[in-house]
Scaffold this motif. Structure first.
Motif, short mmCIF file in Angstrom:
data_model
loop_
_atom_site.label_atom_id
_atom_site.label_comp_id
_atom_site.label_asym_id
_atom_site.label_seq_id
_atom_site.Cartn_x
_atom_site.Cartn_y
_atom_site.Cartn_z
N CYS A 124 -37.42 -11.80 -40.13
CA CYS A 124 -36.14 -12.09 -39.58
C CYS A 124 -35.88 -12.57 -38.14
O CYS A 124 -36.37 -12.27 -37.14
N CYS A 125 -35.07 -13.78 -38.07
CA CYS A 125 -34.82 -14.39 -36.73
C CYS A 125 -33.32 -14.31 -36.39
O CYS A 125 -33.15 -14.52 -35.25
N ASN A 126 -32.64 -13.71 -37.42
CA ASN A 126 -31.08 -13.64 -37.08
C ASN A 126 -30.53 -12.40 -37.62
O ASN A 126 -31.21 -12.08 -38.43
N LEU A 141 -43.35 -16.35 -27.90
CA LEU A 141 -44.13 -16.42 -26.62
C LEU A 141 -43.16 -17.12 -25.78
O LEU A 141 -43.71 -17.33 -24.62
N VAL A 142 -41.70 -17.38 -26.08
CA VAL A 142 -41.02 -18.12 -24.99
C VAL A 142 -39.64 -17.33 -24.86
O VAL A 142 -39.39 -16.86 -26.08
N PRO A 143 -39.08 -16.90 -24.12
CA PRO A 143 -37.83 -16.34 -23.98
C PRO A 143 -36.84 -16.93 -24.48
O PRO A 143 -36.66 -18.38 -24.36
N LEU A 144 -35.91 -16.20 -25.39
CA LEU A 144 -34.85 -16.73 -26.16
C LEU A 144 -33.98 -18.04 -25.35
O LEU A 144 -33.74 -18.98 -25.96
N GLU A 145 -33.47 -17.48 -24.30
CA GLU A 145 -32.72 -18.22 -23.41
C GLU A 145 -33.34 -19.86 -23.08
O GLU A 145 -32.74 -20.65 -23.09
N GLU A 146 -34.59 -19.44 -22.85
CA GLU A 146 -35.48 -20.78 -22.44
C GLU A 146 -35.48 -21.54 -23.72
O GLU A 146 -35.39 -22.92 -23.57
N CYS A 147 -35.76 -20.77 -24.68
CA CYS A 147 -35.77 -21.84 -26.16
C CYS A 147 -34.65 -22.52 -26.32
O CYS A 147 -34.61 -23.60 -26.59
N LEU A 148 -33.32 -21.98 -26.32
CA LEU A 148 -32.15 -22.49 -26.54
C LEU A 148 -31.68 -23.59 -25.54
O LEU A 148 -31.22 -24.72 -25.90
N ARG A 149 -32.14 -23.34 -24.34
CA ARG A 149 -31.94 -24.30 -23.09
C ARG A 149 -32.80 -25.80 -23.45
O ARG A 149 -32.24 -26.84 -23.41
N GLU A 150 -33.88 -25.38 -23.86
CA GLU A 150 -34.83 -26.64 -24.49
C GLU A 150 -34.32 -27.34 -25.50
O GLU A 150 -34.13 -28.61 -25.53
N LEU A 158 -26.03 -14.42 -35.36
CA LEU A 158 -26.60 -14.64 -34.06
C LEU A 158 -27.98 -14.51 -34.10
O LEU A 158 -28.37 -13.61 -34.94
N LEU A 159 -28.59 -15.25 -33.12
CA LEU A 159 -30.18 -14.80 -32.99
C LEU A 159 -30.77 -13.66 -32.40
O LEU A 159 -30.02 -13.13 -31.76
N LEU A 160 -31.57 -13.06 -33.05
CA LEU A 160 -32.28 -11.99 -32.54
C LEU A 160 -33.01 -12.47 -31.32
O LEU A 160 -33.53 -13.47 -31.27
N ASP A 161 -33.38 -11.43 -30.57
CA ASP A 161 -34.21 -11.49 -29.26
C ASP A 161 -35.46 -12.17 -29.46
O ASP A 161 -36.09 -12.88 -29.00
N LYS A 162 -36.18 -11.78 -30.63
CA LYS A 162 -37.39 -12.17 -31.25
C LYS A 162 -37.30 -12.37 -32.73
O LYS A 162 -36.70 -11.80 -33.37
N VAL A 163 -38.56 -13.00 -33.34
CA VAL A 163 -38.47 -12.82 -34.76
C VAL A 163 -39.31 -11.85 -35.10
O VAL A 163 -40.57 -11.61 -34.57
N TYR A 164 -38.95 -11.07 -36.12
CA TYR A 164 -39.57 -9.76 -36.46
C TYR A 164 -39.98 -9.85 -38.15
O TYR A 164 -39.48 -10.77 -38.66
N CYS A 165 -41.25 -9.36 -38.21
CA CYS A 165 -41.88 -9.40 -39.47
C CYS A 165 -41.00 -8.51 -40.16
O CYS A 165 -40.46 -7.55 -39.61
N CYS A 166 -41.06 -8.51 -41.55
CA CYS A 166 -40.19 -7.69 -42.47
C CYS A 166 -40.52 -6.13 -42.28
O CYS A 166 -39.51 -5.44 -42.31
#
Lengths: 238, 181
Positions: free
Chosen positions: B61-63, B98-107, B130-138
């Motif tokens: 789950c990523c969003n 391994l990277v904060p979401l905000e940094e990920c989107l900015r990149e 909306l994206l989740l704060d991180k990716v979760y396994c099921c």
């Protein structure tokens, strides 16, 4: 030295020499006790606890506990299998283990233990810690994402290579592997020929430019569970 | 007697596990004899239409849409199976953990070396989940009954699991079929 100490592992009589540890005596008798931080030829460390057995009813690490006459050791019991499963699953969620693109996959002892224990997925929540990758050395890379703090590189560098390249720093969950230099691995006297590089059970310490040299299906743990060599070596002797 | 129904979906995955499902070759005919496919990329229903015996989940789950679909599957499937490393541990999409979401989107949208975005807009359409704060396994989101690891799990792994479940047995994978790569 004569094998004049007699003790039992799961009810099986085992002969051992004085000074041997439980894991050494078991291995000589063809009994595999799962392990990660133990490596023959290195000083015992007792860090990973995967080799935990019960000796006269008390838990201890088989790689550090010397044998004693009449000792009653439990190894392959439901309770200890469950404990080892938990330890391996915790190691998987404690680091960042992406087996699908790891060069060590199929050669990795952590992965092989999961296969042997039948672990399809860890039951614990992933922690996704922030860890560094050190690519500074021309021939060796250090990926801290995969490090399980077994200390095999630390001990091999010191005891086999006669160097002192690796060291632990920090305490508790902040403990991590460090190198003996101001900067990074590139600033140490580590060489690609060091035994320490090959001592890593996981993909934390790798030679560069090897990649996925062995095809899937022919890697050590593709068909044969880890420990099979120990179990079958004894069967051949009989 | 009506055939049991199977639903499948790909959340934050690459459809590789569905390719592996198709890779069971002509055994897919045996599966088709035994089951009816409900919601699945194979038939293109958007929602599960009737109670399903088995739900196969590819991807984590990523969003928020992934979470909604996963909960929809949990509600409508008797047995839910995580298929593949993304479902069981997050997989490649979880590299962003391994990277904060905000940094990920900015990149990705502002500072990446190949980005052309003169208005400096981030994706903000209300239609986008909306994206989740991180990716979760099921299994960090709903209860999962079985895990089939692998990237992807081999066709044999998937077929063996399906046959076991359809004959009312537990999924028990032999040594060679538990693979994390």
């Amino acid at each position: 030295m004569a094998n004049d100490i007699s003790f039992t592992i799961d009810g099986v009589e085992v002969a051992a020499a004085p000074g041997q540890t439980i894991i050494e005596a078991a291995e000589a008798a063809g009994i595999y006790i799962p392990r990660l931080c133990h490596k023959p030829g290195l000083e015992p460390f007792g860090g990973c606890r995967v080799c935990t057995v019960k000796s006269n009813g008390r838990p201890c690490s088989a790689c550090t506990q010397p044998v004693a006459p009449g000792m009653v050791v439990e190894n392959d019991t439901e309770e200890l299998r469950a404990l080892r499963r938990d330890l391996v699953e915790l190691l998987f969620v404690e680091g960042n283990h992406f087996c699908m693109f790891c060069e060590k996959s199929g050669h990795c002892e952590l992965q092989a233990l999961a296969y042997r224990f039948g672990i399809a997925a860890p039951r614990f929540d992933y922690t996704w810690p922030a860890r560094q990758v050190d690519m500074s050395h021309p021939d060796i890379l250090v990926d801290h994402n995969r490090c399980i703090l077994c200390g095999r590189c630390v001990r091999t560098s010191r005891q086999v290579d006669g160097k002192n390249v690796f060291q632990f720093v920090g305490r508790g969950h902040e403990k991590r592997l460090a190198v003996n230099a101001e900067a990074d691995l590139g600033a140490t006297d580590a060489a690609v020929t060091d035994a320490a590089v090959g001592a890593c059970p996981v993909g934390a310490l790798l030679k560069k430019r090897i990649g996925f040299a062995t095809p899937v299906g022919r890697r050590p743990y593709d068909e044969r569970p880890i420990g099979t060599d120990i179990e079958t070596a004894a069967a051949r002797k009989e | 007697m009506a055939k049991p129904r199977i639903a499948t979906t790909s959340l934050a995955g690459c459809f590789g596990c569905h390719m592996s499902l198709l890779d069971i070759d002509d055994r897919i005919l045996q599966v088709a004899e035994l089951v009816d496919f409900d919601r699945s990329p194979i038939v293109d229903f958007k929602r599960i239409t009737a109670r399903c015996a088995i739900g196969l989940i590819e991807g984590g789950c990523c969003n928020e849409e992934n979470v909604e679909v996963l909960r929809h599957f949990r509600k409508n499937c008797d047995v839910l199976v995580s298929v593949g490393d993304c479902a069981t541990m997050g997989g490649i999409p979880a590299l962003r953990n391994l990277v904060p979401l905000e940094e990920c989107l900015r990149e990705a949208y502002l500072e990446g070396p190949t980005v052309h975005n003169p208005e400096r807009r981030m994706p903000d359409d209300k239609e986008l989940p909306l994206l989740l704060d991180k990716v979760y396994c099921c299994h960090e989101v709903v209860k999962i009954d079985y895990h089939l690891p692998g990237c992807p799990p081999s066709a044999d792994t998937i077929f063996r699991a399906l046959v076991a479940l359809l004959s009312g047995k537990q999924v028990d994978l032999p040594y060679g079929l538990i693979k994390f790569d």
